[in-house]
Design a protein around this motif. Structure first.
Motif, short mmCIF file in Angstrom:
data_model
loop_
_atom_site.label_atom_id
_atom_site.label_comp_id
_atom_site.label_asym_id
_atom_site.label_seq_id
_atom_site.Cartn_x
_atom_site.Cartn_y
_atom_site.Cartn_z
N GLN A 3 35.85 56.37 47.05
CA GLN A 3 35.59 55.34 46.06
C GLN A 3 36.58 54.20 46.24
O GLN A 3 37.79 54.42 46.25
N LEU A 4 36.06 53.00 46.37
CA LEU A 4 36.91 51.83 46.50
C LEU A 4 37.24 51.31 45.10
O LEU A 4 36.33 50.96 44.34
N LYS A 5 38.52 51.25 44.79
CA LYS A 5 38.98 50.75 43.51
C LYS A 5 39.79 49.49 43.77
O LYS A 5 40.94 49.55 44.20
N TRP A 6 39.16 48.35 43.51
CA TRP A 6 39.70 47.06 43.94
C TRP A 6 40.64 46.45 42.91
O TRP A 6 40.42 46.54 41.71
N GLY A 7 41.65 45.77 43.44
CA GLY A 7 42.48 44.89 42.65
C GLY A 7 42.43 43.50 43.25
O GLY A 7 42.44 43.35 44.48
N ILE A 8 42.32 42.49 42.42
CA ILE A 8 42.27 41.10 42.88
C ILE A 8 43.61 40.43 42.60
O ILE A 8 44.10 40.44 41.47
#
Length: 326
Positions: A3-8
């Protein structure tokens, strides 16, 4: 990575529609944190986009254990800094275009990616858009025969905030932030896609000048370039004409016809051959970066490949550096 858990890092305008919402629309992907130096704006973005966590410090986001992939969407002057810090923390990076301010910064980013083995991807999303894939398909199928040369023309009037009694030029025309001017910002998309279609450009040269004096960066650029395949190219870019002269078109001239299309203004494709003219209209998706983000998630999950990497992304900067060197 299941699972990709993105932060911007840098949740500004580009992330509102073009990219940000797409992270939650792609399977096995979610946006879990955002960062902006202005805490109030970071909190507002998180609230409006239902993002559970926000920060006003980049290191806090990079070190968040719930974030395992990072999208750097700041202006180009901090792309290298944040991307390198994220990769050294072991987190894959997706960075906005242009990849950095110049080829040297791009190489520093790629060197860290090679050293750490952490993936580095770049937001040249035209490599995944159906509209541009159709153009590549037409070339690959030799609908207009063998390509002889490419012609790029962009004439735009100055942006409203760049003129008047109290002009406030955008960061895009501050070389300390962007690396150059509007040419650096927009032509990076153009050269990246041209190389995707025709292969590497082996030589490029040009003249870049500031004629109108509205800001520090160049406002007119003339270029010549040659692909390793033998295809030749020319380009004219100017940001100080009146609105009646506004035009943005690219032409591929072949032995049996011509393809005309627009990078930025409209989504038309016109194919002209002896058999007649064929027009294609292929709309963009609501979130224009979503097809590329889908490929990034696929690559990071070990299921596919993203067509826009740090190595390919750096080439646009190298070409622009050559053209604007004199």
């Amino acid at each position: 990575m299941d699972q990709l858990k993105w932060g911007i890092i840098g949740c500004g305008d580009v992330t509102e529609v073009k990219s940000g919402p797409a992270f939650n629309k792609v399977p096995n992907s979610s946006l879990v944190a955002v960062m902006r130096r202005d805490a109030e704006k970071a909190a507002d973005y998180a609230k409006r986009h239902n993002v559970p966590t926000w920060y006003d410090d980049a290191d806090a986001l990079i070190n968040d254990p719930n974030v395992n992939a990072i999208y750097v969407a700041t202006p180009p002057d901090t792309h290298a800094e944040y991307a390198i810090r994220a990769m050294r923390a072991g987190k894959p990076v997706y960075v906005e275009k242009p990849m950095a301010r110049n080829a040297a910064e791009c190489e520093a980013m790629n060197q860290v990616s090679r050293e750490t083995g952490v993936p580095l991807l770049v937001a040249f999303y035209r490599r995944s858009l159906p509209y541009f894939l159709k153009i590549k398909e037409l070339v690959d199928e030799k609908v207009i025969g063998d390509i002889r040369y490419v012609r790029v023309l962009l004439n735009w009037q100055p942006y409203a905030e760049e003129v008047g009694e109290n002009p406030k030029p955008r960061w895009r025309v501050d070389p300390e932030i962007s690396g150059g001017g509007h040419f650096h910002d927009l032509a990076s998309h153009q050269f990246d896609f041209l190389e995707y279609v025709f292969g590497p450009i082996k030589t490029a040269s040009g003249i870049a000048r500031n004629q109108a004096g509205l800001y520090q960066a160049d406002d007119v650029v003339i270029a010549n370039f040659e692909f390793e395949s033998g295809v030749l190219g020319t380009g004219n870019w100017c940001w100080t004409v009146n609105k009646e002269q506004r035009i943005e078109v690219t032409e591929f001239i072949g032995s049996k016809g011509k393809i005309s299309f627009s990078y930025f203004e409209m989504n038309f494709i016109k194919v002209e051959t002896e058999a007649g003219t064929v027009d294609y209209t292929i709309p963009y998706p609501e979130n224009i970066q979503q097809p590329l983000i889908e490929s990034i998630v696929s690559e990071l999950r070990g299921e596919g490949k993203c067509p826009s990497t740090g190595e390919t992304g750096a080439r646009a900067n190298a070409i622009i550096d050559q053209i604007t060197a004199h």
